[in-house]
Design a protein around this motif. Structure first.
Motif, PDB file in Angstrom:
ATOM      1  N   SER A 153      -3.441   0.379  -3.453  1.00  0.00           N
ATOM      2  CA  SER A 153      -3.016  -0.963  -3.028  1.00  0.00           C
ATOM      3  C   SER A 153      -2.660  -1.751  -4.281  1.00  0.00           C
ATOM      4  O   SER A 153      -3.437  -1.768  -5.245  1.00  0.00           O
TER       5      SER A 153
ATOM      6  N   GLN B  22       0.847  -1.194   0.000  1.00  0.00           N
ATOM      7  CA  GLN B  22       0.000   0.000   0.000  1.00  0.00           C
ATOM      8  C   GLN B  22       0.885   1.247   0.000  1.00  0.00           C
ATOM      9  O   GLN B  22       1.907   1.305   0.674  1.00  0.00           O
ATOM     10  N   PHE B  23       0.496   2.242  -0.802  1.00  0.00           N
ATOM     11  CA  PHE B  23       1.274   3.466  -0.935  1.00  0.00           C
ATOM     12  C   PHE B  23       0.340   4.681  -0.913  1.00  0.00           C
ATOM     13  O   PHE B  23      -0.862   4.545  -1.135  1.00  0.00           O
ATOM     14  N   GLN B  24       0.939   5.845  -0.665  1.00  0.00           N
ATOM     15  CA  GLN B  24       0.200   7.112  -0.696  1.00  0.00           C
ATOM     16  C   GLN B  24       0.695   7.936  -1.884  1.00  0.00           C
ATOM     17  O   GLN B  24       1.897   8.094  -2.072  1.00  0.00           O
TER      18      GLN B  24
ATOM     19  N   ASN C 266      -4.722  13.513  -1.476  1.00  0.00           N
ATOM     20  CA  ASN C 266      -3.895  12.318  -1.265  1.00  0.00           C
ATOM     21  C   ASN C 266      -4.682  11.054  -1.610  1.00  0.00           C
ATOM     22  O   ASN C 266      -5.758  10.821  -1.065  1.00  0.00           O
ATOM     23  N   TYR C 267      -4.162  10.273  -2.541  1.00  0.00           N
ATOM     24  CA  TYR C 267      -4.802   9.016  -2.940  1.00  0.00           C
ATOM     25  C   TYR C 267      -4.132   7.865  -2.202  1.00  0.00           C
ATOM     26  O   TYR C 267      -2.952   7.932  -1.879  1.00  0.00           O
ATOM     27  N   THR C 268      -4.881   6.781  -1.997  1.00  0.00           N
ATOM     28  CA  THR C 268      -4.288   5.545  -1.458  1.00  0.00           C
ATOM     29  C   THR C 268      -4.353   4.491  -2.547  1.00  0.00           C
ATOM     30  O   THR C 268      -5.392   4.300  -3.182  1.00  0.00           O
TER      31      THR C 268
ATOM     32  N   GLN D 148       0.592  11.674  -3.134  1.00  0.00           N
ATOM     33  CA  GLN D 148       0.275  12.959  -2.510  1.00  0.00           C
ATOM     34  C   GLN D 148       0.132  14.077  -3.549  1.00  0.00           C
ATOM     35  O   GLN D 148       0.695  14.010  -4.641  1.00  0.00           O
TER      36      GLN D 148
ATOM     37  N   ASN E 133      -9.834  15.514  -1.259  1.00  0.00           N
ATOM     38  CA  ASN E 133      -8.585  15.100  -0.604  1.00  0.00           C
ATOM     39  C   ASN E 133      -7.509  14.867  -1.672  1.00  0.00           C
ATOM     40  O   ASN E 133      -7.672  13.998  -2.536  1.00  0.00           O
TER      41      ASN E 133
ATOM     42  N   LYS F 246      -7.953   4.475  -4.322  1.00  0.00           N
ATOM     43  CA  LYS F 246      -9.028   5.137  -3.571  1.00  0.00           C
ATOM     44  C   LYS F 246      -8.886   6.645  -3.749  1.00  0.00           C
ATOM     45  O   LYS F 246      -7.833   7.218  -3.424  1.00  0.00           O
TER      46      LYS F 246
ATOM     47  N   GLU G 199       2.599   7.528  -9.600  1.00  0.00           N
ATOM     48  CA  GLU G 199       2.912   8.859  -9.066  1.00  0.00           C
ATOM     49  C   GLU G 199       3.326   9.805 -10.198  1.00  0.00           C
ATOM     50  O   GLU G 199       2.855  10.939 -10.284  1.00  0.00           O
TER      51      GLU G 199
END
Length: 966
Positions: A944, A880-882, A940-942, A884, A938, A933, A961
């Motif tokens: 997986s 899992q990563f963010q 920032n996406y999440t 931004q 927001n 997601k 990214e």
């Protein structure tokens, strides 16, 4: 743990009696008794009780039930008792966050205590209590302590900022603590400066792009002033910070070196190594003809030599660092050979490291001395050390040509000892000497053949077989010798089998009439009776060569071999530069960059040495016999490094410019120079009467798609319903192409500058290159070659530079790439090592391609297949990563990603959050499944990612990214 260290510190406050009584077990109801004692009115009894609690905590007993009672003891003027209570709080606050808030008022009060020790103790403890609820109360006391009149409090508060940043980075930035920390670099107290530097460095490491340590000549001057007065650990923090600074010119560089040089005589070895790191880095900017440059070289040797008089563990760390320094600047220690001679009582790890450095420093001037030592070592009792010593003699012969004859006679003397492992090592190194000096020392072959029966190690047997095959025409009974090895062919290791196959084919080409039966026997063993694909492939290729064109076979198998290089185990230059920037750290001991062994090191900055501003390009010393431009270009291209060099195999293939005489056709086999080495591929070969294994029928081209076994399994529940939702996808945008970057600087490639990027156009991977000639001469005959890489990227045709490239001219070239080249896992996974040749020389560089270039157009999975695959891939393989600062809605993101062959399978909305389910297929058949997601408002996406090869997940995330943020 910090509280354990403080416990030791606290003992000075206790009575002269032993503290062991606190660790003895008491009768039952221990917690109840301690509770009563903690609430006692007598101060002494209360202190004894707290000591018992700390003792129980130290040996691992759970005394968290006493939390409220211990916290009540905080209201005291006794410093010793306060320290003990703070120790307890640090340990248990995390498990009792609600109770820990009870202590906040006391902390705030203690931060304003007249005693600076108590103020510092309070702020330090608050920093160590990693509880979110408490951090907001910490801000005001911390702000006061950062501006406290006492330097002890200020230096403690500086470290506390770093701890707080680790817990809540946003809070630290909002409260302006980072600016206050920067102001502390100008503090009058050197220890405050050192701690401020340490805190900022720590924060900067976790945020590499933040530019927190904005170093300039003024701040550098303040750091250098503080350097003379602070403690040894403070000096290390400041020196490490200085090492990250790049001076404006050689004058500033010299000025810093002059002020850092006195640290070389420090008693602490860590300070010495940090000073060496700074000097090694800044020396890059000093012109070699400068008098100070020579003086600095002389000053660097004594401290490094002194480090070798410490205990063995420190010696080892020093030697690992010296190994790097000697590879970069051998001239520093060229006169210090004797200190690296092995002592009888050195541990084996020190002996082996010293031996390695001795070889690196060996030159014509000291070779006699070195050989005498090595011959002595070869009679030792330690087997590993003896083996390394024998190999070292061979390396000396290859490195210093004038000593080769003496080395060979030394090796022959060692063979006469008949000690089994000595004989085997000697034969391995003599093979290398034959490669380096052909037709010079072959008279020793008879002696080697006498020891044939004693060889039982694969490497030695393979070396001996190579010698027999290579010089078969000089050995009367070569066929008998090779036949003796053939008897136990299937019991041999792969290394020996491959060597034996090649040696017998060589023998057949030299003596065809006498050895026809032998060659048929070995080809049959290799192709029909072997399960090893490497052996089988080589056997088929030889068989086909011999049966279709014996003349071509002779040219291929008996071709003149390029000479091996002098140093086969040198660290690759760009890695060496990075390791020099990490002298005195674990990276310099492991000889690996921090990113290779530090977990979660996505943000680790790759450090590089600054470019030289003065005259002289080469880094090697002119009198070490290893000059950087001393030989003619022809000689340079004929010498290839052996496997120890990362770029070694780039040069194994002919780098001449490729020419095509007719239209080229894509082939499924591995392309080399635009032609298929196997003609019709292996299918036609297997169609004959050789009787190949059916496993070979798949050929080279097919890459297996990694798919679950249970694709047809019934799907229901869980994620099943989301596939009923349409969520149509709009028109995709164009594929993302990264901006061009400079891959090879003109100063490192004799005037040729190469910049470029990668793109995928109409299903073809393209390498877009810009070649600029910044030299005064014309450049022609361009060719390109890739090293083996993770995804088999290889040029699909020649580099089309049709006109000569004149001075100051630039040309843009697009090179199509295939993915059927040889494969080897790289670090990082998307690293590509490239060799470019022109009429001047061969140049090397490495670059990183975005893995999105490998995303194929048929990567859209069926919905049911997606669901089955997602369930089938183990949850351990999920990452899992963010992502931004991305301001796209889900539809725009989906369209943008589809342009790069990242396909949206389905979309659903849950509580205002869009969930996109996506699939990607790589060119080698690996599938990557993703869940993105996107929350409205927001940025920032999440994401997986699930994949059967989880090592690709990091690269795929980087592509997400890059695509979404551009």
């Amino acid at each position: 743990m910090e509280w354990a260290n403080q416990l030791c510190e606290n003992r000075q406050f206790g009575s002269k009696m032993t503290d062991s009584k606190y660790f003895t077990t008491t009768k039952k109801g221990e917690i109840f008794e301690l509770k009563a004692e903690l609430n006692s009115d007598k101060k002494e009894k209360k202190k004894e009780a707290v000591k018992k609690v700390i003792a129980s905590m130290t040996v691992g007993k759970d005394v968290s039930a006493l939390f409220p009672d211990v916290v009540n003891c905080m209201q005291t003027d006794n410093l010793e008792l306060k320290k003990l209570v703070y120790l307890y709080l640090m340990n248990y606050a995390k498990s009792q966050p609600d109770m820990a808030i009870m202590a906040v008022n006391t902390f705030v009060k203690d931060c304003e205590d007249p005693n600076p020790l108590i103020r510092a103790l309070a702020v330090r403890t608050m920093g160590c209590i990693r509880v979110d609820k408490i951090t907001e109360y910490l801000c005001e006391p911390l702000r006061k302590c950062l501006k406290d009149e006492d330097p002890y409090v200020r230096k403690t508060a500086a470290v506390c900022v770093a701890k707080l940043h680790d817990i809540n980075a946003q809070l630290v930035e909002d409260q302006g603590f980072l600016d206050t920390l920067k102001d502390l670099i100008s503090d009058s107290n050197p220890m405050v400066v050192a701690n401020a530097v340490a805190a900022l460095s720590e924060i900067a490491e976790s945020h590499p792009n933040s530019n927190l340590l904005d170093l300039n000549p003024q701040s550098i001057n303040k750091l250098l002033t503080a350097l003379n007065e602070c403690t040894e650990w403070g000096q290390i923090f400041i020196l490490d910070c200085l090492a990250n600074y790049t001076p404006r010119d050689d004058r500033e560089s010299q000025s810093i070196c002059e002020r850092v040089t006195p640290r070389l005589s420090h008693a602490n070895s860590a300070v010495v190594l940090s000073a060496v790191k700074v000097l090694m880095k800044f020396m890059e900017m000093l012109p070699k003809d400068l008098d100070y440059y020579g003086t600095l070289l002389k000053k660097l040797a004594p401290p490094l030599v002194t480090l070798l008089s410490a205990e063995p563990e420190l010696q080892y760390v020093a030697l690992r660092n010296i190994n790097l320094i000697v590879q970069k600047r051998p001239e520093i220690l060229k006169h210090e050979m004797k200190v690296f001679f092995v002592k009888y009582n050195d541990p084996i790890y020190v002996k082996l490291e010293k031996l390695d450095i001795m070889i690196r420093l060996a030159s014509q001037a000291n070779i006699a001395q070195v050989l005498a030592e090595l011959k002595e070592y070869a009679t030792e009792v330690d087997v590993d050390f003896v083996r390394k010593a024998v190999r070292a003699i061979g390396r000396c012969a290859i490195k210093v040509e004038q000593s080769a004859e003496r080395c060979v006679s030394t090796l022959l003397d060692l063979i006469q000892t008949k000690v089994n492992y000595v004989v085997q090592e000697a034969i391995v190194v003599i093979k290398d000497i034959f490669r380096k000096y052909p037709n010079k020392y072959e008279s020793v072959i008879a002696t080697l053949c006498e020891n044939l029966d004693s060889l039982d190690e694969p490497e030695a047997r393979a070396a001996m077989i190579w010698i027999v095959g290579e010089y078969a025409e000089r050995i009367d009974n070569a066929d008998e010798l090779l036949e003796s090895f053939l008897e136990g062919f299937h019991d041999e290791s792969t290394q020996v089998q491959l060597q034996l196959l090649t040696a017998i084919v060589k023998l057949f080409l030299k003596k065809p009439t006498e050895t026809q039966e032998l060659v048929q026997q070995v080809l049959s063993l290799a192709t029909q009776d072997s399960d090893n694909p490497d052996l089988r492939d080589r056997g088929y290729i030889y068989w086909r060569l011999l049966s279709t064109d014996p003349v071509a076979a002779k040219e291929v198998v008996l071709a003149e071999k390029p000479l091996i290089s002098e140093e086969t185990d040198l660290i690759e230059p760009t890695l060496l530069e990075e390791l020099i920037c990490h002298i005195g750290t674990l990276a310099s001991v492991y000889h690996k960059p921090p990113s290779a062994f530090v977990e979660g090191s996505r943000g680790v900055m790759h450090k590089r040495l600054p470019a030289r501003t003065g005259s002289g390009e080469g880094t090697e010393s002119p009198d070490m016999g290893n000059t950087a431009g001393g030989s003619a270009p022809e000689a340079a291209t004929s010498i290839i490094p052996s496997q120890g060099d990362l770029l070694g195999d780039l040069l194994n293939l002919d780098m001449a410019p490729q020419t095509t005489t007719g239209p080229t056709h894509p082939t499924s086999g591995m392309q080399m120079g635009g032609m298929d080495l196997l003609g019709g591929g292996l299918d036609s070969l297997l169609g004959g009467d050789i009787g190949g294994s059916p496993a070979m029928g798949a050929g080279f081209g097919a890459a297996p798609a990694v798919m679950p076994a249970s694709l047809n399994a019934p799907v229901g529940g869980g994620l099943g319903d989301l596939f009923d939702l349409g969520g149509g996808v709009g028109m995709p945008m164009g594929a993302y192409i990264p901006p061009k970057t400079v891959w090879l600087q003109a100063m490192k490639a004799k005037g040729l500058e190469i910049s470029g990027t990668f793109a995928r156009r109409a299903g073809v991977i393209q390498m877009d290159l810009v070649l600029t000639n910044k030299a005064m001469s014309i450049m022609t005959d361009f060719a390109i070659q890739f090293n083996r890489n993770s995804f088999g990227l290889a040029p699909a045709g020649p580099l089309q530079v049709l006109t000569p490239l004149g001075p100051n001219q630039t040309i843009e070239v697009s090179l199509p790439l295939s993915t059927v080249g040889p494969v080897m896992k790289m670090d990082p996974l998307n690293n590509l090592q490239v060799a470019v040749k022109n009429n001047i020389d061969v140049f090397y560089f490495s670059c990183q391609y975005p893995i999105s270039m490998l995303f194929v157009e048929d990567g859209k999975m069926e919905r049911q297949v997606f669901l089955a695959t997602w369930k089938d891939i183990p949850s351990d393989n999920e990452s899992q990563f963010q992502i931004q600062d991305c301001h796209l809605n889900s539809e725009a993101a989906s369209n943008k990603l589809q342009g790069s062959n990242i396909f949206t399978i389905a979309k659903r909305t849950v509580e205002g959050q869009d969930m996109l389910y996506m699939s990607i297929k790589l060119s080698n058949g690996i599938w990557v499944l993703a869940e993105l997601k996107v929350q409205a408002g927001n940025p920032n996406y999440t994401i997986s990612l699930k994949c059967r090869a989880p090592e690709v997940s990091q690269c795929v995330f980087q592509c997400y990214e890059a695509v979404l943020n551009n």
